[in-house]
Design an enzyme around this catalytic site. Structure first.
Site, mmCIF file in Angstrom:
data_model
loop_
_atom_site.group_PDB
_atom_site.id
_atom_site.type_symbol
_atom_site.label_atom_id
_atom_site.label_comp_id
_atom_site.label_asym_id
_atom_site.label_seq_id
_atom_site.Cartn_x
_atom_site.Cartn_y
_atom_site.Cartn_z
ATOM 1 N N ALA A 267 0.844 -1.195 0.000
ATOM 2 C CA ALA A 267 0.000 0.000 0.000
ATOM 3 C C ALA A 267 0.875 1.239 0.000
ATOM 4 C CB ALA A 267 -0.917 0.023 1.222
ATOM 5 N N ASP A 268 0.385 2.272 -0.653
ATOM 6 C CA ASP A 268 1.036 3.572 -0.592
ATOM 7 C C ASP A 268 0.345 4.487 0.406
ATOM 8 O OD1 ASP A 268 3.183 4.172 -3.007
ATOM 9 O OD2 ASP A 268 1.876 2.472 -3.388
#
Length: 392
Positions: A267-268
């Site tokens: 995930a960013d």
């Protein structure tokens, strides 16, 4: 031994240039925050944890150089202002990944606190920053290993399929699909989603890892495949549009006899409600997982969780240049595929066609079965709600 993408000693920082992988292994020196800004923006380094660490350490190197050459102000407030300005500049390199902004805020608070201490000089403010940035590097590797162990345990307890071989301990093996690159090349080491795969492999519980090509930047085929081969992990590369067919198959041949039990991605940015911004294509994989009854997991350190962003609708999505879709770069090879020549860029699209190239999409929390962090796996309550505030 896993790959090392970031090498640091005080006053010196080098990054593995990921634009040249898997064909060339070249480490680029970074001497300043400006060097790091360009490396991050050009995606010579990428992955939310990695860009935060590289940004922080690049400024540590710059401050060390300034202090060594007696070029820092003796006034603590002047040094604090210098650091805060450079941190703000670094955050602008890639806006979607929260780790960079989170790190900048945390480092800024440390610097501010040190600058207010009576009798402290400019060099001591810089030293406080450098020490804090160095701790980030150490903490990320530790956290990634914890993510790997927690995720592997959860997968073996919740995502086992009845079909497939057994490990030496009698534990059924699993096959896992991952997207983009979330390993040593995206972090300080070991990885998040790929760290879970590494942990499964280390315990003999992994039958096979599948990785997507991850167009248009091909982080899967260039980087994840490179890491999997480097670590001798049994793995198969697929193009992005093969994922549905893979999940639909009960068997893929004698060497690939286990159906996919889980899709694990990085995930960013994770919003407070669990909505997850990650590499474009993640949302589609989550939809496929739901349809096929496959567990869908997000692996990320708590620094990726942004409790100030309430839902995915509030996440700014970076858009990348058209040329990343219409052109592709790689070394020239012979007709038989042998030999590596000079790097060349070729066009793969019709001239004049319009292009939309978002770097990320947002997967709704409703499609996420669990969020793997360094303190355990967060699951939804009986009402289908994540309570991420409980892990802080």
């Amino acid at each position: 031994m896993t790959l090392v993408a970031i090498t640091y000693t005080r006053g010196s920082l080098h990054i593995l240039n990921q634009l040249l992988l898997p064909h060339q292994t070249t480490y680029d020196p970074l001497h300043s925050a400006r060097d790091a800004w360009h490396a991050i923006h050009e995606m010579r380094v990428r992955g939310a944890p990695a860009i935060a660490i590289v940004a922080a350490l690049s400024l540590a190197v710059e401050l060390h150089t300034l202090a060594t050459n007696n070029q820092l102000s003796a006034e603590p407030k002047d040094v604090e202002l210098l650091i805060l300005e450079k941190l703000e500049f670094l955050v602008s390199s890639r806006p979607t990944a929260v780790n960079l902004a989170e790190a900048a805020g945390r480092l800024g608070r440390i610097v501010n606190g040190r600058a207010q201490v009576q009798g402290v000089g400019g060099n001591e403010v810089a030293e406080a920053y450098i020490e804090a940035a160095e701790r980030m590097l150490e903490d990320d590797v530790r956290d990634n290993r914890a993510i790997g162990e927690s995720g592997a345990k959860w997968v073996l307890e919740h995502a086992i399929t009845t079909k497939g071989s057994m490990s030496g301990t009698g534990q059924a093996k699993v096959a896992v699909l991952t997207h983009c690159n979330t390993g040593s090349l995206a972090t300080a080491g070991y990885g998040t989603a790929l760290g879970v795969i590494r942990s499964l492999h280390a315990t003999g519980s992994l039958e096979r890892a599948y990785c997507t090509e991850t167009r248009p930047y091909n982080q899967g085929s260039r980087l994840t495949a490179f890491e999997l081969v480097h670590d001798n992990i049994p793995a198969t590369l697929i193009t992005d549009n093969m994922a549905a067919a893979l999940l639909a198959r009960q068997s893929a041949g004698p060497a690939q006899s286990v159906g996919v039990s889980a899709i694990i991605v990085g995930a960013d940015r994770v919003a407070a409600n669990g909505d997850t911004a990650n590499k474009i294509g993640t949302y589609g994989l989550a939809v496929l997982a739901k349809y096929h009854g496959v567990k869908f997991l997000v692996a990320a350190p708590r620094t990726t969780i942004d409790m100030n962003t309430k839902t995915g609708a509030d996440i700014v999505i970076e858009e990348r240049p058209e040329k990343e879709v219409t052109k592709i770069r790689g070394p020239r090879v012979g007709e038989e595929g042998n030999g590596l020549g000079a790097m060349e860029t070729i066009t793969v699209a019709a001239d004049g066609i319009g292009v939309w190239n978002p770097a990320f999409d947002v997967t709704p929390a409703a499609l996420v079965d669990g969020i793997i962090t360094e303190v355990g796996v967060v699951e939804k309550d009986g009402s289908g709600v994540f309570h991420l505030e409980r892990i802080f």
